[in-house]
Design a protein around this motif. Sequence first.
Motif, PDB file in Angstrom:
ATOM      1  N   LEU A  10      34.769 -22.727 -12.750  1.00 16.87           N
ATOM      2  CA  LEU A  10      34.750 -24.159 -12.447  1.00 16.87           C
ATOM      3  C   LEU A  10      35.869 -24.756 -11.706  1.00 16.87           C
ATOM      4  O   LEU A  10      35.618 -25.702 -11.056  1.00 16.87           O
ATOM      5  N   LYS A  11      37.128 -24.269 -11.877  1.00 16.54           N
ATOM      6  CA  LYS A  11      38.253 -24.729 -11.362  1.00 16.54           C
ATOM      7  C   LYS A  11      38.338 -24.481  -9.990  1.00 16.54           C
ATOM      8  O   LYS A  11      38.507 -25.261  -9.187  1.00 16.54           O
ATOM      9  N   LYS A  12      37.963 -23.171  -9.565  1.00 20.91           N
ATOM     10  CA  LYS A  12      38.068 -22.888  -8.208  1.00 20.91           C
ATOM     11  C   LYS A  12      36.773 -23.412  -7.332  1.00 20.91           C
ATOM     12  O   LYS A  12      37.073 -23.512  -6.283  1.00 20.91           O
ATOM     13  N   TYR A  13      35.728 -23.318  -7.875  1.00 17.92           N
ATOM     14  CA  TYR A  13      34.552 -23.783  -7.159  1.00 17.92           C
ATOM     15  C   TYR A  13      33.685 -24.979  -7.998  1.00 17.92           C
ATOM     16  O   TYR A  13      32.709 -24.442  -8.740  1.00 17.92           O
ATOM     17  N   PRO A  14      34.068 -26.226  -8.243  1.00 13.07           N
ATOM     18  CA  PRO A  14      33.363 -27.305  -9.032  1.00 13.07           C
ATOM     19  C   PRO A  14      32.006 -27.159  -8.817  1.00 13.07           C
ATOM     20  O   PRO A  14      31.087 -27.520  -9.701  1.00 13.07           O
ATOM     21  N   LYS A  15      31.540 -27.038  -7.838  1.00 14.04           N
ATOM     22  CA  LYS A  15      30.175 -27.057  -7.304  1.00 14.04           C
ATOM     23  C   LYS A  15      29.023 -26.044  -8.300  1.00 14.04           C
ATOM     24  O   LYS A  15      28.168 -25.975  -8.334  1.00 14.04           O
ATOM     25  N   MET A  16      29.937 -25.089  -9.072  1.00 15.00           N
ATOM     26  CA  MET A  16      29.196 -24.279  -9.766  1.00 15.00           C
ATOM     27  C   MET A  16      28.806 -24.821 -11.201  1.00 15.00           C
ATOM     28  O   MET A  16      28.164 -24.027 -12.011  1.00 15.00           O
ATOM     29  N   ALA A  17      29.457 -25.737 -11.309  1.00 20.42           N
ATOM     30  CA  ALA A  17      29.219 -26.646 -12.552  1.00 20.42           C
ATOM     31  C   ALA A  17      27.600 -26.661 -13.334  1.00 20.42           C
ATOM     32  O   ALA A  17      27.412 -26.281 -14.560  1.00 20.42           O
ATOM     33  N   ASP A  18      26.854 -26.998 -12.251  1.00 23.79           N
ATOM     34  CA  ASP A  18      25.564 -27.314 -12.745  1.00 23.79           C
ATOM     35  C   ASP A  18      24.783 -25.965 -12.960  1.00 23.79           C
ATOM     36  O   ASP A  18      24.086 -25.675 -13.703  1.00 23.79           O
ATOM     37  N   TYR A  19      25.348 -24.655 -12.265  1.00 26.59           N
ATOM     38  CA  TYR A  19      24.703 -23.693 -12.222  1.00 26.59           C
ATOM     39  C   TYR A  19      25.190 -22.850 -13.675  1.00 26.59           C
ATOM     40  O   TYR A  19      24.429 -22.480 -14.606  1.00 26.59           O
ATOM     41  N   VAL A  20      26.418 -23.173 -14.006  1.00 22.26           N
ATOM     42  CA  VAL A  20      26.861 -22.695 -15.512  1.00 22.26           C
ATOM     43  C   VAL A  20      26.378 -23.318 -16.687  1.00 22.26           C
ATOM     44  O   VAL A  20      25.655 -22.662 -17.270  1.00 22.26           O
ATOM     45  N   GLN A  21      26.053 -24.871 -16.240  1.00 22.35           N
ATOM     46  CA  GLN A  21      25.312 -25.305 -17.386  1.00 22.35           C
ATOM     47  C   GLN A  21      24.077 -25.040 -17.699  1.00 22.35           C
ATOM     48  O   GLN A  21      23.457 -24.977 -18.562  1.00 22.35           O
ATOM     49  N   ASN A  22      23.266 -24.478 -16.598  1.00 20.01           N
ATOM     50  CA  ASN A  22      21.828 -24.109 -16.734  1.00 20.01           C
ATOM     51  C   ASN A  22      21.766 -22.601 -16.656  1.00 20.01           C
ATOM     52  O   ASN A  22      20.465 -22.132 -17.040  1.00 20.01           O
ATOM     53  N   ASP A  23      22.862 -21.925 -17.182  1.00 13.32           N
ATOM     54  CA  ASP A  23      22.695 -20.510 -17.343  1.00 13.32           C
ATOM     55  C   ASP A  23      22.551 -20.094 -18.725  1.00 13.32           C
ATOM     56  O   ASP A  23      23.317 -20.540 -19.571  1.00 13.32           O
ATOM     57  N   ARG A  24      21.290 -19.464 -19.093  1.00  9.99           N
ATOM     58  CA  ARG A  24      20.921 -19.381 -20.544  1.00  9.99           C
ATOM     59  C   ARG A  24      21.953 -18.576 -21.218  1.00  9.99           C
ATOM     60  O   ARG A  24      22.363 -18.603 -22.349  1.00  9.99           O
ATOM     61  N   GLU A  25      22.473 -17.510 -20.619  1.00 12.46           N
ATOM     62  CA  GLU A  25      23.411 -16.642 -21.207  1.00 12.46           C
ATOM     63  C   GLU A  25      24.835 -17.203 -21.706  1.00 12.46           C
ATOM     64  O   GLU A  25      25.381 -16.771 -22.536  1.00 12.46           O
ATOM     65  N   LEU A  26      25.066 -18.453 -20.909  1.00 14.06           N
ATOM     66  CA  LEU A  26      26.244 -18.893 -21.259  1.00 14.06           C
ATOM     67  C   LEU A  26      26.287 -20.256 -22.158  1.00 14.06           C
ATOM     68  O   LEU A  26      27.393 -20.850 -22.340  1.00 14.06           O
ATOM     69  N   GLN A  27      25.215 -20.321 -22.734  1.00 10.33           N
ATOM     70  CA  GLN A  27      24.825 -21.627 -23.599  1.00 10.33           C
ATOM     71  C   GLN A  27      25.760 -21.551 -24.969  1.00 10.33           C
ATOM     72  O   GLN A  27      26.400 -22.499 -25.380  1.00 10.33           O
ATOM     73  N   GLU A  28      25.906 -20.262 -25.493  1.00 12.67           N
ATOM     74  CA  GLU A  28      26.660 -20.127 -26.682  1.00 12.67           C
ATOM     75  C   GLU A  28      28.281 -20.214 -26.297  1.00 12.67           C
ATOM     76  O   GLU A  28      28.924 -20.810 -27.299  1.00 12.67           O
TER      77      GLU A  28
END
Length: 314
Positions: free
Chosen positions: A278-296
């Motif tokens: 997220l720090k290196k590539y802020p545009k990934m924020a939306d992708y991170v937010q919507n990744d089911r594996e990362l919700q926890e």
Amino acid sequence: MKARPNMKQYHIDNYIVLGKKYFEEDNLDQALFYFNKAYQLGRFKDIDLMLDMAIIYDERNEFHKAFNMYQEIIACDESEARAYYGIAILYDHQDKFNEAIRYYQKAIACDPYYVKAYFFLAYAYDSVGEEDKAIENYEKVLALDPDDFWSLVNLGAIHENRDNIEEAITLMERALTIDEGHHMALFNMGVLLSKQQKIHAAKAYYQKTIKITKNYPYAYLNLGVIYRDEGRYDKAISVFTEGIMHNQEAVFLYYNRGCCYLKVDRIEAAEQDIINVLKKYPKMADYVQNDRELQELIHYSDVIKNILEQSEVI
């Protein structure tokens, strides 16, 4: 009676010799200085001299000076293929591929054996989505030069995109007979063999790619993903980690390593990797937010939540 030397021509020739010396040494400023002196003294148009000057202007990103010089060459000799090719390259450097295509075609009309013009015409057609014409022109290159490495690689990539896997493999094998240690051909073979589900062979090609060059992050990505899909998370983490050591800006390596860390319950390590993404590539924020594996992980990490909130995706 001795012939009187032509002092003007002597100076012109001397300036050209000096210019070429500096040109070969990659001292473009000095090369251009002496070429200009020769150009200004010349009674007639020296096309080779003007071509050298145009190339220097291009390398100095002086588009208009290069363009005007090429046009002056064409005014002297409208059949000079190298001038049309030079203008095409100017447009190519600016990603103005449709304009480049017109001038590559003019170069080829003047010289039907102009291999470089066919090659870059094929690349330009591929860049504007005209794959059939790209294939046609790469094949023309190979008809003139069967050992043109990059035509084999690029043509193979087009066939891969079209799922003509056997044709692509044949082309890549030919490329590897020309340069068996080129990382791009090795990597592409890994991709093609993966598509054929020949996973063991694909791994071997990715490993060869990494051995040849440590600075091609996609080889680490594809090899790591194979191990991840096999459930060998520690092995995948090891591959991604090595890739990050040599390619610190490759955010997709951090991302995939973070996901693997989660699989082995290394939560803090996973958190740090996703923060780095997220720090290196802020545009990934939306992708991170919507990744089911990362919700926890997002729920667990206040730092990640704060970054996502600042990115206005939560």
